[in-house]
Design a protein around this motif. Structure first.
Motif, PDB file in Angstrom:
ATOM      1  N   GLU A 270      -3.788   2.287   3.858  1.00 14.83           N
ATOM      2  CA  GLU A 270      -2.817   2.321   2.752  1.00 14.83           C
ATOM      3  C   GLU A 270      -3.118   1.210   1.743  1.00 14.83           C
ATOM      4  N   ARG A 271      -3.404   0.017   2.233  1.00 14.16           N
ATOM      5  CA  ARG A 271      -3.684  -1.106   1.328  1.00 14.16           C
ATOM      6  C   ARG A 271      -4.978  -0.883   0.550  1.00 14.16           C
ATOM      7  N   ILE A 272      -6.007  -0.387   1.224  1.00 12.54           N
ATOM      8  CA  ILE A 272      -7.278  -0.115   0.535  1.00 12.54           C
ATOM      9  C   ILE A 272      -7.074   0.984  -0.502  1.00 12.54           C
ATOM     10  N   SER A 273      -6.354   2.022  -0.124  1.00 13.90           N
ATOM     11  CA  SER A 273      -6.104   3.137  -1.033  1.00 13.90           C
ATOM     12  C   SER A 273      -5.360   2.684  -2.285  1.00 13.90           C
ATOM     13  N   ALA A 274      -4.481   1.725  -2.134  1.00 17.84           N
ATOM     14  CA  ALA A 274      -3.694   1.233  -3.271  1.00 17.84           C
ATOM     15  C   ALA A 274      -4.548   0.472  -4.281  1.00 17.84           C
ATOM     16  N   THR A 275      -5.760   0.059  -3.872  1.00 16.50           N
ATOM     17  CA  THR A 275      -6.605  -0.716  -4.777  1.00 16.50           C
ATOM     18  C   THR A 275      -7.747   0.088  -5.382  1.00 16.50           C
ATOM     19  N   CYS A 276      -7.824   1.388  -5.054  1.00 12.60           N
ATOM     20  CA  CYS A 276      -8.904   2.214  -5.583  1.00 12.60           C
ATOM     21  C   CYS A 276      -8.448   3.668  -5.656  1.00 12.60           C
ATOM     22  N   THR A 277      -9.363   4.570  -5.916  1.00 16.66           N
ATOM     23  CA  THR A 277      -9.009   5.980  -6.081  1.00 16.66           C
ATOM     24  C   THR A 277      -9.163   6.800  -4.800  1.00 16.66           C
ATOM     25  N   VAL A 278      -9.481   6.161  -3.694  1.00 22.74           N
ATOM     26  CA  VAL A 278      -9.689   6.863  -2.436  1.00 22.74           C
ATOM     27  C   VAL A 278      -8.349   7.028  -1.719  1.00 22.74           C
ATOM     28  N   THR A 279      -8.133   8.196  -1.115  1.00 24.63           N
ATOM     29  CA  THR A 279      -6.881   8.427  -0.398  1.00 24.63           C
ATOM     30  C   THR A 279      -6.895   7.698   0.947  1.00 24.63           C
ATOM     31  N   PRO A 280      -5.722   7.441   1.509  1.00 26.58           N
ATOM     32  CA  PRO A 280      -5.677   6.814   2.832  1.00 26.58           C
ATOM     33  C   PRO A 280      -6.418   7.635   3.889  1.00 26.58           C
ATOM     34  N   HIS A 281      -6.355   8.953   3.795  1.00 26.50           N
ATOM     35  CA  HIS A 281      -7.061   9.805   4.758  1.00 26.50           C
ATOM     36  C   HIS A 281      -8.574   9.647   4.638  1.00 26.50           C
ATOM     37  N   ASP A 282      -9.068   9.513   3.415  1.00 26.74           N
ATOM     38  CA  ASP A 282     -10.505   9.302   3.221  1.00 26.74           C
ATOM     39  C   ASP A 282     -10.937   7.955   3.801  1.00 26.74           C
ATOM     40  N   VAL A 283     -10.121   6.933   3.592  1.00 27.16           N
ATOM     41  CA  VAL A 283     -10.443   5.604   4.127  1.00 27.16           C
ATOM     42  C   VAL A 283     -10.516   5.673   5.651  1.00 27.16           C
ATOM     43  N   LYS A 284      -9.532   6.329   6.284  1.00 24.34           N
ATOM     44  CA  LYS A 284      -9.530   6.446   7.741  1.00 24.34           C
ATOM     45  C   LYS A 284     -10.758   7.194   8.237  1.00 24.34           C
ATOM     46  N   ALA A 285     -11.152   8.244   7.506  1.00 22.26           N
ATOM     47  CA  ALA A 285     -12.336   9.014   7.906  1.00 22.26           C
ATOM     48  C   ALA A 285     -13.591   8.148   7.851  1.00 22.26           C
ATOM     49  N   VAL A 286     -13.718   7.357   6.802  1.00 17.28           N
ATOM     50  CA  VAL A 286     -14.891   6.483   6.678  1.00 17.28           C
ATOM     51  C   VAL A 286     -14.885   5.415   7.762  1.00 17.28           C
ATOM     52  N   LEU A 287     -13.733   4.810   8.033  1.00 18.68           N
ATOM     53  CA  LEU A 287     -13.656   3.782   9.079  1.00 18.68           C
ATOM     54  C   LEU A 287     -13.974   4.374  10.448  1.00 18.68           C
TER      55      LEU A 287
END
Length: 137
Positions: A38-55
């Motif tokens: 959520e925090r990463i998503s708030a600083t860029c255009t990537v959704t929280p789901h995309d961030v979780k998938a990458v992690l």
């Protein structure tokens, strides 16, 4: 801000001497993948789901490399590498795989991360706590 309390530690080799006081970090909680995403998503255009998938994919790929004896360098963070702990053998012939007790992951932060957490960094703040708060999770 890092909160700490002072604890007295005595030298076990000199039990009659007075102990010395050391800072003990107070645990203030933990973040999980959901919070970080959520925090990463708030600083860029990537959704929280995309961030979780990458992690998740990053973790999987790191496991493959670490199991293969490779180190994994995340340039802006640091390097992860596998390390073995266990008991020794008097001779090479008597050594067996059961003597390896665990495989751990060693993390070496990069210079930027080290500098960010250095006590002399003006952005680092410390607060001494003199109550009976727990120092560990």
């Amino acid at each position: 801000m890092l909160r700490y309390k002072l604890i007295e530690k005595k030298n076990p080799q000199k039990p009659l001497e007075a102990g010395k006081y050391y800072a003990k970090l107070l645990w203030t909680g933990a973040n999980d993948t959901d919070t970080l995403s959520e925090r990463i998503s708030a600083t860029c255009t990537v959704t929280p789901h995309d961030v979780k998938a990458v992690l998740s994919a990053l973790q999987e790929q790191m496991i493959y490399d670490l199991r293969d004896g490779k180190s994994v360098s995340l340039e802006r963070l640091g390097t992860f590498r596998p390390s073995l702990n266990g008991t020794g053998s008097d001779t090479k012939e008597n050594y067996n795989i059961a003597m390896i007790e665990r495989v751990k992951v060693v993390f070496t932060p990069n210079s930027r991360l080290k500098a960010a957490l250095a006590p002399e960094n003006p952005d680092m703040k410390f607060s001494r706590v003199d109550t009976e708060e727990t120092a560990e999770p």
